[in-house]
Design an enzyme around this catalytic site. Structure first.
Site, short mmCIF file in Angstrom:
data_model
loop_
_atom_site.label_atom_id
_atom_site.label_comp_id
_atom_site.label_asym_id
_atom_site.label_seq_id
_atom_site.Cartn_x
_atom_site.Cartn_y
_atom_site.Cartn_z
CB ILE A 108 11.56 5.55 -1.83
CG1 ILE A 108 12.39 6.95 -1.60
CG2 ILE A 108 11.38 5.16 -3.22
CD1 ILE A 108 14.10 6.73 -1.97
CB CYS A 109 8.31 2.57 -3.47
SG CYS A 109 7.38 1.41 -4.23
CB THR A 110 5.69 0.04 -0.07
OG1 THR A 110 6.82 -0.52 -0.13
CG2 THR A 110 4.71 -0.31 -1.20
N GLY A 111 7.34 2.75 1.33
CA GLY A 111 7.89 3.16 2.81
C GLY A 111 6.84 3.99 3.38
CB THR A 128 2.45 4.45 -1.79
OG1 THR A 128 3.37 3.47 -1.69
CG2 THR A 128 1.15 4.00 -1.97
#
Length: 325
Positions: A108-111, A128
């Protein structure tokens, strides 16, 4: 057996992103009430981690729980070495290696930076947060970064854009695992749309708009209830009690689409719903959805979601054994 989702919280994790998986997956259940997922949260050492919301998270588990995961979710850290280095820390690399080979990976996102550094996104399409898309592409050129979508499903590895796009991805996973009806029920439980315009091919459902007193909403409702009938702009404008020019302009202002494009999308969604939830023949569904022929249905469904009607039915038929026949 209940599907186990393990969320790995890293130092500096975005608090909102961290909560998404638990909120969505624990809301997914069969009609009998049996939960479909178990969601656990861990950190690399079992100790607290700092979040972006001004508090620290004290998890119930350490990294050993990763070895029992069916799905691993990595919500993004806001900043730090993970977004600046091509390599993982020894502790993080060791923890990720304990995950079962058949497990599903979700960022999720910058994961996505974590998955990229682990080599899981090599040669894959991924996304991202748009603000960090260029950084991801520059740091990991072997990843095909797509910055303008809500999420990317690349089979065993799935990535989402920032913040609420993680909700869209988790709902997509529920839909893939258990069908449209359960996913839509999950969305209602957490009071979010089951569908959002994402700029990509997505196996997701758009709910019918609510009727309003003004504008074109009532006519859109009428269109949705008469998808099997041929319509033209003059008839639609007359229903809305507007001129064709005014109706077309107001319709686009309210929906972002022309009446023709909106109608086509609704017909595709009706066909998808019937394929998922009924045993009607493809020929009957083509007529009921307003395509007339199976060739027309096949053409437009393939353009919208990339599969033929029978393949779509095999993949997305509701899998709730407790659902009434």
């Amino acid at each position: 057996m209940t599907h186990r989702v393990v969320v790995l919280a890293l130092e500096g994790v975005v608090a909102f992103d961290l909560s998404i998986a638990s909120r969505v997956f624990t809301s997914a259940s069969l009609s009998s009430g049996r939960p479909l997922y178990e969601t656990l949260t861990c950190t690399l050492d079992g100790g607290p981690v700092r979040t972006t919301a001004g508090f620290r998270l004290m998890p119930d588990h350490g990294p050993e729980i990763l070895a029992t995961a069916d799905t691993v979710v990595i919500p993004g850290p806001y900043e730090g070495p993970l977004m600046e280095s091509k390599e993982l820390s020894p502790e993080l690399a060791a923890a990720l290696k304990t995950v079962p080979e058949k497990a599903r990976w979700v960022s999720i996102c910058t994961g996505a930076f974590v998955l990229a550094a682990a080599g899981m996104l090599d040669g894959r399409e991924a996304t991202t947060h748009w603000f960090h898309a260029d950084e991801l592409a520059e740091l990991h050129p072997q990843v095909h970064v797509t910055p303008d979508v809500l999420f990317v499903d690349d089979g065993q590895v799935l990535t989402s854009a920032g913040a609420a796009a993680g909700i869209d991805l988790c709902l997509h996973i529920v839909r893939t695992d258990h069908g449209s009806e359960i996913a839509n029920h999950t969305a209602r439980r957490i009071v979010v749309p089951a569908w959002r315009e994402g700029g990509q091919r997505q196996f997701i459902e758009r709910p019918v708009p609510e009727v309003a007193d003004a504008g074109t909403s009532a006519t859109r409702q009428w269109m949705s209830e008469h998808l099997d009938q041929p319509v033209d702009l003059r008839r639609l404008a007359a229903h809305a009690r507007m001129s064709v020019r005014t109706f077309t302009r107001r319709f686009r202002e309210e929906t972002g689409l022309s009446p023709g494009r909106w109608l086509l999308r609704e017909r595709v969604e009706r066909a998808r719903h019937l394929l998922e939830s009924t045993d009607l023949s493809v020929e009957r569904i083509a007529r009921d959805a307003g395509f007339g022929t199976t060739a027309g249905l096949r053409q437009h469904l393939n353009a919208a979601v990339g599969v033929a009607p029978l393949a779509y039915r095999r993949n997305f038929t509701c899998k709730d054994p407790g659902r009434p026949a």
